[in-house]
Design an enzyme around this catalytic site. Structure first.
Site, mmCIF file in Angstrom:
data_model
loop_
_atom_site.group_PDB
_atom_site.id
_atom_site.type_symbol
_atom_site.label_atom_id
_atom_site.label_comp_id
_atom_site.label_asym_id
_atom_site.label_seq_id
_atom_site.Cartn_x
_atom_site.Cartn_y
_atom_site.Cartn_z
ATOM 1 N N HIS A 59 -21.422 48.084 -13.101
ATOM 2 C CA HIS A 59 -22.152 47.187 -12.201
ATOM 3 C C HIS A 59 -21.203 46.623 -11.141
ATOM 4 O O HIS A 59 -19.994 46.747 -11.258
ATOM 5 C CB HIS A 59 -22.859 46.062 -12.959
ATOM 6 N N HIS A 61 -20.429 43.111 -8.740
ATOM 7 C CA HIS A 61 -20.622 41.694 -8.420
ATOM 8 C C HIS A 61 -20.165 41.488 -6.985
ATOM 9 O O HIS A 61 -19.066 41.911 -6.629
ATOM 10 C CB HIS A 61 -19.708 40.809 -9.292
ATOM 11 N N TYR A 123 -22.408 16.386 6.631
ATOM 12 C CA TYR A 123 -23.041 17.168 7.685
ATOM 13 C C TYR A 123 -24.146 16.365 8.367
ATOM 14 O O TYR A 123 -24.233 16.321 9.599
ATOM 15 C CB TYR A 123 -23.623 18.471 7.121
ATOM 16 N N GLN A 127 -24.225 15.093 12.203
ATOM 17 C CA GLN A 127 -25.329 15.460 13.088
ATOM 18 C C GLN A 127 -25.909 14.222 13.759
ATOM 19 O O GLN A 127 -26.225 14.247 14.942
ATOM 20 C CB GLN A 127 -26.426 16.197 12.304
#
Length: 148
Positions: A59, A61, A123, A127
């Site tokens: 597999h 990732h 954030y 803003q």
């Protein structure tokens, strides 16, 4: 790290796991470097950043950053479909083991990797400050509608 598109700032990170058909342990042998190069090239072409990637025997990732204009489903369809064609092109002998165009199993696992609360708060605060500066609002004119 945030990225930007015109008027949008974004950070869309996903942890993705996908497997070869029947979970065959084929990735680690002589095909490992070839598969890694193919996946890197395809991601780069679509503007998807591979933050971390591990090829296991049966597999893969990947921690990727996908632009918001692209859905995870469309990206995975592209990545698995195109990579299968390229793998069979480079290693024609695999067509007999897997059948043409069916290198990867149908599904995949995906989970989002989010921001922490402090980053989101910062954030939002930044803003608000940017908006105040841009609109040249005074502190008196600005009221936070979510306080009080």
């Amino acid at each position: 790290m945030d990225k930007s598109l015109a008027h949008t700032r974004w950070m869309c990170k996903y942890h993705i796991i996908f497997t070869p058909k029947f979970r065959r342990k084929i990735i680690y042998n002589k095909y490992k470097e070839s598969i890694k190069d193919i996946l890197k090239d395809l991601c780069k072409y679509k503007g998807v950043e591979i933050i971390e990637g591990h090829l296991m025997p049966d597999h893969i990732h990947m921690l990727v950053s996908i632009p918001p204009k692209m859905s995870v489903a469309s990206f995975m369809g592209y990545l698995k479909g195109k990579s299968a064609l390229m793998i069979f092109e480079r290693h024609a002998n695999l067509k007999y083991k897997f059948g043409n165009r069916h290198f990867w199993s149908e599904g995949y696992y995906v989970s989002t990797v989010g921001l922490n609360e402090a980053t989101i708060k910062k954030y939002i605060q930044d803003q608000e400050k940017e908006d105040q500066m841009r609109d040249k609002l005074s502190i008196k004119e600005y009221e936070n509608p979510f306080q009080g």
